[in-house]
Design a protein around this motif. Structure first.
Motif, PDB file in Angstrom:
ATOM      1  N   LYS A 186       0.827  -1.212   0.000  1.00 54.84           N
ATOM      2  CA  LYS A 186       0.000   0.000   0.000  1.00 54.84           C
ATOM      3  C   LYS A 186       0.861   1.262   0.000  1.00 54.84           C
ATOM      4  O   LYS A 186       0.464   2.294  -0.539  1.00 54.84           O
ATOM      5  CB  LYS A 186      -0.930   0.007   1.210  1.00 54.84           C
ATOM      6  N   ASP A 246       3.564   1.662  -1.619  1.00 52.56           N
ATOM      7  CA  ASP A 246       4.050   1.879  -2.981  1.00 52.56           C
ATOM      8  C   ASP A 246       2.972   2.430  -3.907  1.00 52.56           C
ATOM      9  O   ASP A 246       3.283   3.011  -4.932  1.00 52.56           O
ATOM     10  CB  ASP A 246       4.578   0.555  -3.569  1.00 52.56           C
ATOM     11  N   ARG A 247       1.701   2.265  -3.553  1.00 54.07           N
ATOM     12  CA  ARG A 247       0.603   2.720  -4.414  1.00 54.07           C
ATOM     13  C   ARG A 247       0.422   4.237  -4.322  1.00 54.07           C
ATOM     14  O   ARG A 247       0.781   4.862  -3.324  1.00 54.07           O
ATOM     15  CB  ARG A 247      -0.707   2.068  -3.995  1.00 54.07           C
ATOM     16  N   THR A 248      -0.206   4.777  -5.340  1.00 54.07           N
ATOM     17  CA  THR A 248      -0.556   6.200  -5.291  1.00 54.07           C
ATOM     18  C   THR A 248      -1.793   6.352  -4.409  1.00 54.07           C
ATOM     19  O   THR A 248      -2.639   5.445  -4.342  1.00 54.07           O
ATOM     20  CB  THR A 248      -0.870   6.724  -6.708  1.00 54.07           C
ATOM     21  N   PRO A 249      -1.941   7.481  -3.728  1.00 51.29           N
ATOM     22  CA  PRO A 249      -3.087   7.640  -2.826  1.00 51.29           C
ATOM     23  C   PRO A 249      -4.407   7.726  -3.593  1.00 51.29           C
ATOM     24  O   PRO A 249      -4.451   8.168  -4.736  1.00 51.29           O
ATOM     25  CB  PRO A 249      -2.791   8.960  -2.113  1.00 51.29           C
ATOM     26  N   ASN A 250      -5.485   7.290  -2.949  1.00 52.95           N
ATOM     27  CA  ASN A 250      -6.813   7.315  -3.544  1.00 52.95           C
ATOM     28  C   ASN A 250      -7.343   8.745  -3.513  1.00 52.95           C
ATOM     29  O   ASN A 250      -7.357   9.389  -2.462  1.00 52.95           O
ATOM     30  CB  ASN A 250      -7.734   6.382  -2.751  1.00 52.95           C
TER      31      ASN A 250
END
Length: 125
Positions: free
Chosen positions: A64, A66-70
């Protein structure tokens, strides 16, 4: 009278009762050992499960991060809500009988719900 010379007494002797009693005592001891061993295995299985959950949570946190924010803030509010009381406080009673129906072994105390947490706290101290 002549027929009884050199023969053992006919019928049941006292030794048969003693052997049967010893057999029952040994069997009950074995059953108690099996019960205790199963309980220890259950505790160890719970510990392994907790370690697995912690490692999986650490992996998910890393993924999470590494993911871009929602960018849709309304989507996060959909799943929020109060937990039902039963999930919040855990199980406080058991529907399983305290003593097995057809067992001669004295039962150990049943472990369910919040008793697991109490035992784990006591185990750590």
């Amino acid at each position: 009278m002549v027929d009884t010379i050199g023969r053992h007494p006919i019928g049941r002797t006292n030794m048969i009762g003693i052997k049967k009693r010893n057999f029952l005592e040994k069997t009950i001891q074995k059953m108690e050992q099996w019960r205790d061993k199963a309980r220890i295995n259950l505790f160890q299985q719970r510990e392994r499960y907790k370690l697995k959950v912690k490692s999986n949570q650490a992996l998910m946190r890393a993924k999470k991060a590494d993911r871009t924010p929602n960018l849709n803030p309304g989507a996060a509010l959909v799943g929020l809500g109060d937990k039902p009381k039963s999930r919040k406080f855990g199980v406080t009673h058991s529907t399983i009988p305290a003593k097995p129906k057809y067992s001669m072994v004295k039962p150990a105390k049943r472990i369910y719900g919040n008793l697991w947490k109490k035992l784990e706290r006591d185990d750590k101290e």
